[in-house]
Write a protein that holds these residues in place. Sequence first.
Motif, mmCIF file in Angstrom:
data_model
loop_
_atom_site.group_PDB
_atom_site.id
_atom_site.type_symbol
_atom_site.label_atom_id
_atom_site.label_comp_id
_atom_site.label_asym_id
_atom_site.label_seq_id
_atom_site.Cartn_x
_atom_site.Cartn_y
_atom_site.Cartn_z
ATOM 1 N N ILE A 50 0.825 -1.244 0.170
ATOM 2 C CA ILE A 50 -0.064 0.033 -0.021
ATOM 3 C C ILE A 50 0.937 1.277 0.025
ATOM 4 O O ILE A 50 0.642 2.062 -0.745
ATOM 5 N N TYR A 51 1.977 1.198 0.882
ATOM 6 C CA TYR A 51 2.850 2.246 0.899
ATOM 7 C C TYR A 51 3.401 2.535 -0.585
ATOM 8 O O TYR A 51 3.480 3.773 -1.099
ATOM 9 N N THR A 52 3.817 1.611 -1.218
ATOM 10 C CA THR A 52 4.359 1.787 -2.640
ATOM 11 C C THR A 52 3.452 2.525 -3.564
ATOM 12 O O THR A 52 4.015 3.118 -4.344
ATOM 13 N N ASN A 53 2.293 2.050 -3.320
ATOM 14 C CA ASN A 53 1.181 2.548 -4.267
ATOM 15 C C ASN A 53 0.813 3.755 -4.203
ATOM 16 O O ASN A 53 0.540 4.769 -4.824
ATOM 17 N N ILE A 54 0.575 4.293 -2.699
ATOM 18 C CA ILE A 54 0.271 5.719 -2.325
ATOM 19 C C ILE A 54 1.146 6.638 -2.542
ATOM 20 O O ILE A 54 0.926 7.729 -2.926
ATOM 21 N N LYS A 55 2.590 6.270 -2.241
ATOM 22 C CA LYS A 55 3.503 7.401 -2.402
ATOM 23 C C LYS A 55 3.570 8.001 -3.670
ATOM 24 O O LYS A 55 4.066 9.010 -3.977
ATOM 25 N N PRO A 77 -3.633 -8.040 11.884
ATOM 26 C CA PRO A 77 -4.128 -9.190 11.723
ATOM 27 C C PRO A 77 -5.670 -9.540 11.672
ATOM 28 O O PRO A 77 -6.328 -10.164 11.201
ATOM 29 N N LYS A 78 -6.289 -8.884 12.901
ATOM 30 C CA LYS A 78 -7.830 -9.026 12.846
ATOM 31 C C LYS A 78 -8.541 -8.562 11.584
ATOM 32 O O LYS A 78 -9.448 -8.984 10.967
ATOM 33 N N GLY A 79 -8.375 -7.408 11.005
ATOM 34 C CA GLY A 79 -8.695 -6.970 9.975
ATOM 35 C C GLY A 79 -8.304 -7.716 8.693
ATOM 36 O O GLY A 79 -9.259 -8.148 7.884
ATOM 37 N N LEU A 80 -7.132 -8.327 8.608
ATOM 38 C CA LEU A 80 -6.713 -8.928 7.398
ATOM 39 C C LEU A 80 -7.318 -10.234 7.214
ATOM 40 O O LEU A 80 -7.771 -10.824 6.197
ATOM 41 N N LYS A 81 -7.814 -10.883 8.567
ATOM 42 C CA LYS A 81 -8.638 -12.170 8.553
ATOM 43 C C LYS A 81 -9.888 -11.813 7.875
ATOM 44 O O LYS A 81 -10.301 -12.807 7.098
ATOM 45 N N ASP A 82 -10.512 -10.743 7.863
ATOM 46 C CA ASP A 82 -11.767 -10.327 7.094
ATOM 47 C C ASP A 82 -11.526 -9.696 5.925
ATOM 48 O O ASP A 82 -12.389 -9.205 5.289
ATOM 49 N N ASN A 83 -10.233 -9.581 5.515
ATOM 50 C CA ASN A 83 -9.693 -8.737 4.131
ATOM 51 C C ASN A 83 -10.225 -7.303 4.506
ATOM 52 O O ASN A 83 -11.032 -6.670 3.139
ATOM 53 N N LEU A 84 -10.175 -6.715 5.507
ATOM 54 C CA LEU A 84 -10.554 -5.194 5.701
ATOM 55 C C LEU A 84 -9.396 -4.536 6.166
ATOM 56 O O LEU A 84 -8.514 -5.080 7.073
ATOM 57 N N LEU A 85 -9.073 -3.228 5.911
ATOM 58 C CA LEU A 85 -8.521 -2.399 6.388
ATOM 59 C C LEU A 85 -9.167 -1.155 7.217
ATOM 60 O O LEU A 85 -10.299 -0.918 6.935
ATOM 61 N N GLU A 86 -8.746 -0.740 8.320
ATOM 62 C CA GLU A 86 -9.200 0.351 9.103
ATOM 63 C C GLU A 86 -9.007 1.734 8.567
ATOM 64 O O GLU A 86 -7.560 1.915 8.592
ATOM 65 N N ILE A 87 -9.693 2.646 8.454
ATOM 66 C CA ILE A 87 -9.509 4.071 7.789
ATOM 67 C C ILE A 87 -9.927 4.983 8.995
ATOM 68 O O ILE A 87 -11.100 4.941 9.288
ATOM 69 N N LYS A 88 -9.078 5.799 9.544
ATOM 70 C CA LYS A 88 -9.431 6.637 10.864
ATOM 71 C C LYS A 88 -9.219 8.190 10.265
ATOM 72 O O LYS A 88 -8.170 8.541 9.715
ATOM 73 N N GLU A 89 -10.356 8.803 10.394
ATOM 74 C CA GLU A 89 -10.255 10.246 9.828
ATOM 75 C C GLU A 89 -10.009 11.166 10.980
ATOM 76 O O GLU A 89 -10.893 10.785 11.992
ATOM 77 N N ARG A 90 -8.682 11.667 11.130
ATOM 78 C CA ARG A 90 -8.587 12.305 12.564
ATOM 79 C C ARG A 90 -9.591 13.418 12.866
ATOM 80 O O ARG A 90 -9.828 13.791 14.060
ATOM 81 N N LYS A 91 -10.198 14.261 11.707
ATOM 82 C CA LYS A 91 -10.952 15.401 11.993
ATOM 83 C C LYS A 91 -12.204 14.736 12.875
ATOM 84 O O LYS A 91 -12.575 15.268 13.612
ATOM 85 N N LEU A 142 -9.673 0.680 -1.297
ATOM 86 C CA LEU A 142 -8.765 1.789 -0.685
ATOM 87 C C LEU A 142 -8.347 3.159 -1.706
ATOM 88 O O LEU A 142 -8.673 4.276 -1.269
ATOM 89 N N MET A 143 -7.801 2.707 -2.872
ATOM 90 C CA MET A 143 -7.505 3.966 -3.591
ATOM 91 C C MET A 143 -8.459 4.799 -4.029
ATOM 92 O O MET A 143 -8.458 6.115 -3.936
ATOM 93 N N GLN A 144 -9.756 4.194 -4.240
ATOM 94 C CA GLN A 144 -10.845 5.308 -4.642
ATOM 95 C C GLN A 144 -11.155 6.042 -3.267
ATOM 96 O O GLN A 144 -11.837 7.259 -3.616
ATOM 97 N N TYR A 145 -11.322 5.385 -2.174
ATOM 98 C CA TYR A 145 -11.811 6.002 -0.935
ATOM 99 C C TYR A 145 -10.721 7.150 -0.668
ATOM 100 O O TYR A 145 -11.276 8.334 -0.529
ATOM 101 N N LEU A 146 -9.492 6.949 -0.789
ATOM 102 C CA LEU A 146 -8.413 8.022 -0.668
ATOM 103 C C LEU A 146 -8.694 9.118 -1.715
ATOM 104 O O LEU A 146 -8.255 10.113 -1.128
ATOM 105 N N ILE A 147 -8.989 8.893 -2.897
ATOM 106 C CA ILE A 147 -8.993 9.986 -3.776
ATOM 107 C C ILE A 147 -10.223 10.806 -3.549
ATOM 108 O O ILE A 147 -10.090 12.133 -3.923
#
Length: 98
Positions: free
Chosen positions: A23-28, A62-76, A88-93
């Motif tokens: 993910i880091y490689t793609n986003i950067k 690992p808990k999220g990966l077991k369900d094939n999910l990532l957690e996204i936290k918006e600080r605001k 993920l990429m569509q969400y970030l865009i």
Amino acid sequence: PFKIAIINLRQDNSECLYLCEKIYTNIKKFTTVLYDDRHIRAGQKLADIDLIGIPIQILIGPKGLKDNLLEIKERKTEDIKKISESNLMQYLIESIWT
């Protein structure tokens, strides 16, 4: 200076490590991203990222990966959303550029 932080919650987990680096490689390619791969407790990583003030945090464990999910936290808003890696990429865009 960073718009996104990737936080590896389990540095000793090979699946988490692989996905974080992928993910880091793609986003950067598109924006500024901080990848926290330090060997410290997850709570300390989260506290540090909040202090820095990075608006979008991607939490990978690992808990999220077991369900094939990532957690996204918006600080605001402090909202945490669970999304698949494929969305993920569509969400970030939509979050950063709209």
